[in-house]
Each structure stands twice: as structure tokens, then as C-alpha cells.
Scaffold this active site. Structure first.
Site, PDB file in Angstrom:
ATOM      1  N   CYS A  26       0.765  -1.051   0.122  1.00 26.27           N
ATOM      2  CA  CYS A  26      -0.137  -0.036  -0.028  1.00 26.27           C
ATOM      3  C   CYS A  26       0.908   1.101   0.003  1.00 26.27           C
ATOM      4  CB  CYS A  26      -0.856  -0.001   1.143  1.00 26.27           C
ATOM      5  SG  CYS A  26      -1.983  -1.472   1.518  1.00 26.27           S
TER       6      CYS A  26
HETATM    7  O1  KQY Z   1      -4.171  -0.074   2.705  1.00 23.88           O
HETATM    8  C1  KQY Z   1      -4.216   0.756   1.966  1.00 23.88           C
HETATM    9  N1  KQY Z   1      -3.983   0.785   0.655  1.00 23.88           N
HETATM   10  C2  KQY Z   1      -4.214   2.189   2.722  1.00 23.88           C
HETATM   11  C3  KQY Z   1      -4.755   2.270   3.840  1.00 23.88           C
HETATM   12  C4  KQY Z   1      -5.130   3.924   4.027  1.00 23.88           C
HETATM   13  C5  KQY Z   1      -5.429   4.092   5.726  1.00 23.88           C
HETATM   14  C6  KQY Z   1      -5.577   5.343   5.847  1.00 23.88           C
HETATM   15  N2  KQY Z   1      -5.458   5.304   7.449  1.00 23.88           N
END
Ligand code: KQY
Length: 367
Positions: free
Chosen positions: A356
Site C-alpha cells: 500500500c
Molecule cells: O491499505 C491501503 N491501501 C491504504 C490504507 C489507508 C489507511 C488510511 N488510514
């Protein structure tokens, strides 16, 4: 001159390559917001440094940092890692960064999706998100690549491709009314075809339990190579993840990809389940409009959130009894790459993991 194009990538001869194809480099963003990262983001910053170092073993890494944090990021990151000033609302380059596409003739372009912080004002994770939504266009400028502004809300973590015309996603995310309420399943498939040259979209159902992204695919299931996927798993029938993983397994077993192949499915047993501790919760600032992080909340932990770089796979580990088996299995799946385990609980506490916070920029192909 870097152009904003009004044409469609597919008709221009561009496709999204798979993550396991060669990279020119990796982009990341630097964490700082104290309402998402505990203790003023210092533990997360160390974890991000470890991720950047692991990836830099195989390819150039660029980290975007806000004006406030530029000097600190520069000081904490090793000299080979490039740091550029890049305003943002938080540090999820996978989701607000560009999706790069290639044409097989040396061309690389960027697809710049609309970003609404995982749901906008209906279930989104923070407000505002205006700086995040500018990140993809700024990366395209820095890299001097032309850009398509796509007409839909989409986060990079909600799609995985095999580079041969197949895309994996989840209904929980891409069909969520807080993303593109006016678009049907067929309408979304058409945009994926037009912008990424996808011929077949394989829909899984829900994502990982309590994943605050509305069930991103990159925490549930990913491609290892064309026709081969890794799927997060549990054998514990009492765990709500059991039904989710089994449903995904059944859908994948019944599906074929764009080339007509059946999927070979490799299970990666989840860690934990893991939960936010009282001490961790106390370290996060409470801010109006940002979702609270309460002690005891389940964390969406998954080994599938690894990142494939040139010669390296950066794998999240959690000081959990399942770590060893996950590392061994992933190493067997990627015989030509070095698996680098990276302690990732501090990234997980922010709501995501290694995949992420990274975005691959493909190497120009066939130049
Ligand atoms: O896991 C993700 N792709 C992003 C998570 C975002 C979390 C924001 N607090």
C-alpha cells in the site's frame, strides 16, 4: 513538455504491466500525520526507511515528503534514496500515485485516477484529500511522462494485473457506492479495458476482515506470475476471514484468466489475528473527521501485502508464529528473487502495509 492526454491508453497501444515485470524504480511517500501514525509517526518513519532500503537493493527508490518533513526524511533515508518535496495528505503511494502503462515501444505513461480517500464523505478515512489527488500528476511531471486523467475513483491497491490482460479486484471495493455510484460492474470493466487494456476482470467478493479500504485486493490476493496467485488464508472456521478466503478460493477455482488459463492458487496463512493495543491506541491523536483508532480493533494483517521489486520481494512480518512459513512459501514462489522480511506492524497500525505504501514505475519495454 508533459502532456495531459485526452485519448485512451488502450487505443494508443498502452497496457498496465504486472508488478513482477522489470521496474525503472519505486515511488513512496513519507508518513507524518499524528492522527494516523502513533507517536508523531516516528516508529512508522523507521519502518518506511526499512521498506525503502529493502527495495533499494534492487532498484532506485524515490520518496516524496511534505515541505514540513523534507529535511527529516532526507536525514533518515540513506543517500541513494532520492527524496523530493511532494505535498500529500497521507503516505499511501499505491492508492493516490499513478498507475503506469507501457506500449512495448519504449513508451511509459501515467494513469491518474480520481482519489477520494477511500470513500469521500461517505465512509472515507479523512478530509481533505486534495493534496493526495494531485500526487499522480506531480509524479508524472517529475518523471516527464504524459498523463491520462481517468474518469473514475480508483485506488491502486484495489487492482492487481497479470500484464497479460487479466485484472483481479473485489466487489466490496470497486462496486462500493462511495466510489463510483453511477457506474455498473460492466461500466467499471469498460474503464479498466480502456485505461489498462484489461480483457478479463476476475471479481472476488469481500476483502480482508476489517480492512478500512473497503476490502482492497492487495491485502487479499495477488499475482505471482500469469496464472498463479497467492491468497490470504485461515483454517479457523470461527474467524470471519474463513468464509471470505474460502469464497475467494471458490471464485478463483471457477475462473479462467484472459488467456483461458485456470489459476494455480497458493495459500498464505494469515498472521494473528492481530489487534491494536491500548498503548498503541494512546499514541494516536484523536482528530474530528478522522476515523478513531480504538484499542482492541482488529488489524487487517496479511502477508499477501508484499511488494515485488527487481530481484527482491519485500515481505511484511509481524513477530508472529506464521512469519516463518510465510517467508518460506513466498521464497518458493519467487525463486529468482531475494525475500527481504520487513517488520511491518507500525505500517499495519496505519491501515495498510508494504504494498500500500509503494508504487512501481515500470521500465520502458521494447525500446
Ligand atoms: O491499505 C491501503 N491501501 C491504504 C490504507 C489507508 C489507511 C488510511 N488510514
Amino acid at each position: 513538455m508533459v502532456r495531459k492526454l485526452e485519448t485512451l491508453p488502450r487505443t494508443d497501444g498502452y497496457r498496465m504491466p504486472a508488478e513482477f515485470e522489470p521496474h525503472a524504480g519505486t515511488w513512496m511517500l513519507w508518513p507524518e500525520r499524528p492522527d494516523n501514525w502513533r507517536l508523531g509517526a516516528k516508529p512508522a518513519q523507521h519502518a518506511f526507511v526499512a521498506v525503502a532500503q529493502a527495495i533499494a537493493r534492487g532498484e532506485p527508490v524515490t520518496v516524496g515528503a511534505s515541505p514540513r518533513q523534507f529535511a527529516n526524511a532526507r536525514a533518515m533515508l540513506p543517500p541513494p534514496i532520492r527524496v523530493v518535496e511532494l505535498s500529500n495528505n497521507d503516505s499511501w503511494m499505491r492508492d493516490c500515485g499513478p498507475t503506469f502503462v507501457v506500449d512495448g515501444k519504449g513508451g511509459v505513461r501515467a494513469v491518474d485516477w480520481v482519489f477520494n480517500a477511500w470513500g469521500g464523505l461517505e465512509g472515507g478515512l479523512y478530509f481533505p484529500w486534495d493534496q493526495d489527488d494531485l500526487v499522480a500528476s506531480k509524479v508524472a511531471e517529475v518523471e516527464r511522462v504524459d498523463r491520462y486523467r481517468a474518469p473514475i475513483v480508483l485506488e491502486g491497491g484495489s487492482i492487481h494485473v497479470d500484464g497479460e490482460g487479466t485484472l483481479l479486484t473485489t466487489e466490496e471495493c470497486l462496486l462500493n457506492p462511495n466510489r463510483n455510484p453511477g457506474l455498473s460492474r460492466a461500466g467499471i470493466e469498460q474503464v479498466l479495458a480502456d485505461y489498462l487494456a484489461i480483457e478479463k476482470t476476475v471479481w472476488l467478493g469481500p476483502g480482508v476482515v476489517d480492512d478500512e479500504t473497503s476490502g482492497h485486493i492487495d491485502n487479499l490476493c495477488c499475482f505471482v506470475r500469469p496464472g498463479v496467485v497467492a491468497l490470504t488464508w485461515t483454517d479457523d472456521k470461527a474467524d470471519p476471514q474463513y468464509d471470505i478466503s474460502h469464497d475467494a478460493f471458490e471464485r478463483l477455482s471457477a475462473a479462467t484468466d484472459a488467456r483461458g488459463r485456470r489459476f494455480e492458487i497458493h495459500k498464505l496463512h494469515q498472521p494473528g489475528p492481530l489487534h491494536l493495543t491500548e498503548e498503541e491506541s494512546r499514541g494516536i491523536d484523536a482528530v474530528e473527521g478522522t476515523q478513531p483508532r480504538l484499542a482492541g480493533a482488529r488489524l487487517a494483517a496479511s502477508y499477501v501485502n508484499f511488494y515485488i521489486a527487481n530481484g527482491v520481494v519485500a515481505v511484511p512480518v509481524f513477530d508472529d508464529p506464521h512469519d516463518g512459513e510465510a517467508i518460506e512459501r513466498i521464497a518458493r514462489l519467487f525463486p529468482g528473487r531475494t525475500v527481504v522480511p520487513v517488520p511491518a506492524r507500525e505500517i499495519l497500525l496505519g491501515g495498510g502495509n508494504i504494498h500500500c505504501i509503494t508504487q512501481q514505475q515500470p521500465a520502458p519495454r521494447g525500446a
